[in-house]
Design a protein around this motif. Structure first.
Motif, PDB file in Angstrom:
ATOM      1  N   VAL A 169       0.820  -1.212   0.000  1.00  0.00           N
ATOM      2  CA  VAL A 169       0.000   0.000   0.000  1.00  0.00           C
ATOM      3  C   VAL A 169       0.858   1.268   0.000  1.00  0.00           C
ATOM      4  O   VAL A 169       0.657   2.157  -0.837  1.00  0.00           O
ATOM      5  N   PRO A 170       1.840   1.415   0.916  1.00  0.00           N
ATOM      6  CA  PRO A 170       2.676   2.631   0.847  1.00  0.00           C
ATOM      7  C   PRO A 170       3.474   2.720  -0.456  1.00  0.00           C
ATOM      8  O   PRO A 170       3.700   3.827  -0.969  1.00  0.00           O
ATOM      9  N   LEU A 171       3.876   1.571  -1.015  1.00  0.00           N
ATOM     10  CA  LEU A 171       4.591   1.589  -2.295  1.00  0.00           C
ATOM     11  C   LEU A 171       3.700   2.130  -3.404  1.00  0.00           C
ATOM     12  O   LEU A 171       4.128   2.936  -4.230  1.00  0.00           O
TER      13      LEU A 171
ATOM     14  N   LEU B 285       4.512   5.397  -5.597  1.00  0.00           N
ATOM     15  CA  LEU B 285       4.671   5.261  -7.040  1.00  0.00           C
ATOM     16  C   LEU B 285       3.674   6.124  -7.796  1.00  0.00           C
ATOM     17  O   LEU B 285       4.012   6.748  -8.802  1.00  0.00           O
ATOM     18  N   GLU B 286       2.434   6.167  -7.311  1.00  0.00           N
ATOM     19  CA  GLU B 286       1.432   6.995  -7.981  1.00  0.00           C
ATOM     20  C   GLU B 286       1.801   8.467  -7.884  1.00  0.00           C
ATOM     21  O   GLU B 286       1.665   9.227  -8.846  1.00  0.00           O
TER      22      GLU B 286
ATOM     23  N   GLY C 295       2.738   4.569 -14.837  1.00  0.00           N
ATOM     24  CA  GLY C 295       1.379   4.292 -14.387  1.00  0.00           C
ATOM     25  C   GLY C 295       1.265   2.945 -13.712  1.00  0.00           C
ATOM     26  O   GLY C 295       2.160   2.097 -13.806  1.00  0.00           O
ATOM     27  N   LEU C 296       0.173   2.750 -12.990  1.00  0.00           N
ATOM     28  CA  LEU C 296      -0.099   1.512 -12.262  1.00  0.00           C
ATOM     29  C   LEU C 296      -1.312   0.812 -12.868  1.00  0.00           C
ATOM     30  O   LEU C 296      -2.230   1.461 -13.370  1.00  0.00           O
TER      31      LEU C 296
ATOM     32  N   TYR D 181       0.756  -3.864 -10.841  1.00  0.00           N
ATOM     33  CA  TYR D 181       1.929  -3.743 -11.704  1.00  0.00           C
ATOM     34  C   TYR D 181       2.229  -2.274 -11.971  1.00  0.00           C
ATOM     35  O   TYR D 181       1.324  -1.431 -11.993  1.00  0.00           O
ATOM     36  N   MET D 182       3.503  -1.996 -12.174  1.00  0.00           N
ATOM     37  CA  MET D 182       3.926  -0.666 -12.578  1.00  0.00           C
ATOM     38  C   MET D 182       4.488  -0.740 -13.989  1.00  0.00           C
ATOM     39  O   MET D 182       5.332  -1.601 -14.286  1.00  0.00           O
ATOM     40  N   ALA D 183       4.020   0.125 -14.865  1.00  0.00           N
ATOM     41  CA  ALA D 183       4.630   0.283 -16.178  1.00  0.00           C
ATOM     42  C   ALA D 183       5.580   1.476 -16.072  1.00  0.00           C
ATOM     43  O   ALA D 183       5.172   2.571 -15.677  1.00  0.00           O
TER      44      ALA D 183
END
Length: 324
Positions: free
Chosen positions: A137-139, A143-144, A174-175, A183-185
């Motif tokens: 959740v914090p990640l 990231l966002e 983006g997520l 996932y992260m792109a």
């Protein structure tokens, strides 16, 4: 017009500052005077200070102290909000706490009968969420935020089956939530290309001072679809694959990580995929044979023949083992 729309229309009429009679409101909304008084009672129950004054100069008005416009939800809209929160929580949505807080504000505005009805409407649906590391959740939040503000991040990322994580700098574009995972792109500075990263495999994240500019109109979900399309084995025109079967088997087919991108049409009895022949012949026979008699291949004939031959060889192999 629906009850809630009428109530909002009446509220806007009264907020104009004019004093209106019940007959004037009824005529404007094309409802009965009796219905107008029911709506007045409902508005008062929602906290709107509506005053009905009798006499020659009487009428309906709202006290000047009223500033807020209440939100009106019917039973199914309230149910949808609560159920959406359950799904968001199950998916590990990074702002589930804020969503819960907003939902409580909505619930606080309900009267006791509405709260009881909401509990009854939503008590039969639960979402069982997979176990996730508490760090996800914090990640996701970091990231966002980095993606929104355009900051490069340094991550320690451990690939599947790798013994240790390796460090790299990436520009998070983006997520996306897919197959119960986040996932992260991102543009990877090490690979000099866009790559995807499973967020739960990020062991450490640092925000750098470096800035980046995300490509215009980038969409993480569109990127995933494009990547799946590139996994096709050839550029030949795709062909229609029709499969009949039991609902559970069809559900499994349609949710397959690769096949789900090629679903054309789905009914309770069958599903149609649009896939190139090379990919079909390379991957599908071995996968489809695991479903046994729970599915039936209707077309193309080429796929049916390949699976028949495979089943025949398996049967002959078993017969040879028995005779040995």
């Amino acid at each position: 017009m629906a009850k809630w729309d009428n109530m909002l229309s009446m509220l806007w009429m009264l907020r104009s500052g004019r004093k209106l009679t019940a007959a004037q409101i009824a005529d404007s909304l094309e409802i009965s005077v009796r219905t107008v008084y029911r709506y007045i009672d409902a508005l008062c129950a929602s906290g709107v200070p509506v005053v009905a004054e009798a006499g020659h100069d009487g009428g309906v008005r709202i006290l000047d102290s009223f500033k807020e416009t209440p939100l009106f939800f019917n039973a199914m809209e309230l149910k949808a909000l609560v159920d959406a929160y359950k799904f968001a929580q199950g998916a590990g949505y990074p702002y589930a706490e804020e969503l819960e807080s907003a939902l409580k504000k909505v619930e606080n505005g309900l009267h006791e009968e509405q709260r009881h009805d909401l509990f009854r409407q939503t008590n039969g649906l639960d979402v069982i969420s997979p176990a996730r590391p508490p760090s996800v959740v914090p990640l996701l939040r970091e990231l966002e935020q980095a993606a929104q503000e355009g900051y490069t991040v340094r991550i320690a990322y451990r690939k599947e089956k790798a013994e240790q994580a390796d460090e790299r700098e990436v520009d998070p574009y983006g997520l996306a939530y897919d197959r119960n995972e986040w996932y992260m792109a991102a543009f990877c500075h090490q690979a000099h290309a866009i790559r995807t990263f499973r967020v739960d495999r990020i062991e450490r994240l640092e925000l750098t001072e470096a800035k980046f500019v995300k490509p215009d109109h980038f969409s993480a979900s569109a990127y995933f679809r494009v990547q799946s399309e590139r996994n096709r084995e050839s550029e030949e025109p795709p062909i229609v694959i029709q499969i009949e079967g039991e609902p559970d088997a069809l559900n499994a087919l349609c949710s397959h990580w690769h096949l789900r991108h090629y679903v054309m049409e789905r009914t309770d009895r069958d599903v149609r995929f649009l896939l190139d022949a090379a990919t079909m012949n390379k991957y599908l026979p071995m996968y489809l044979i695991t479903f046994g008699t729970s599915i039936r291949i209707r077309e193309p004939q080429e796929l049916k023949h390949t699976i028949k031959e495979m089943a025949y060889r398996i049967a002959r192999n078993c017969e040879e083992d028995d005779s040995a």
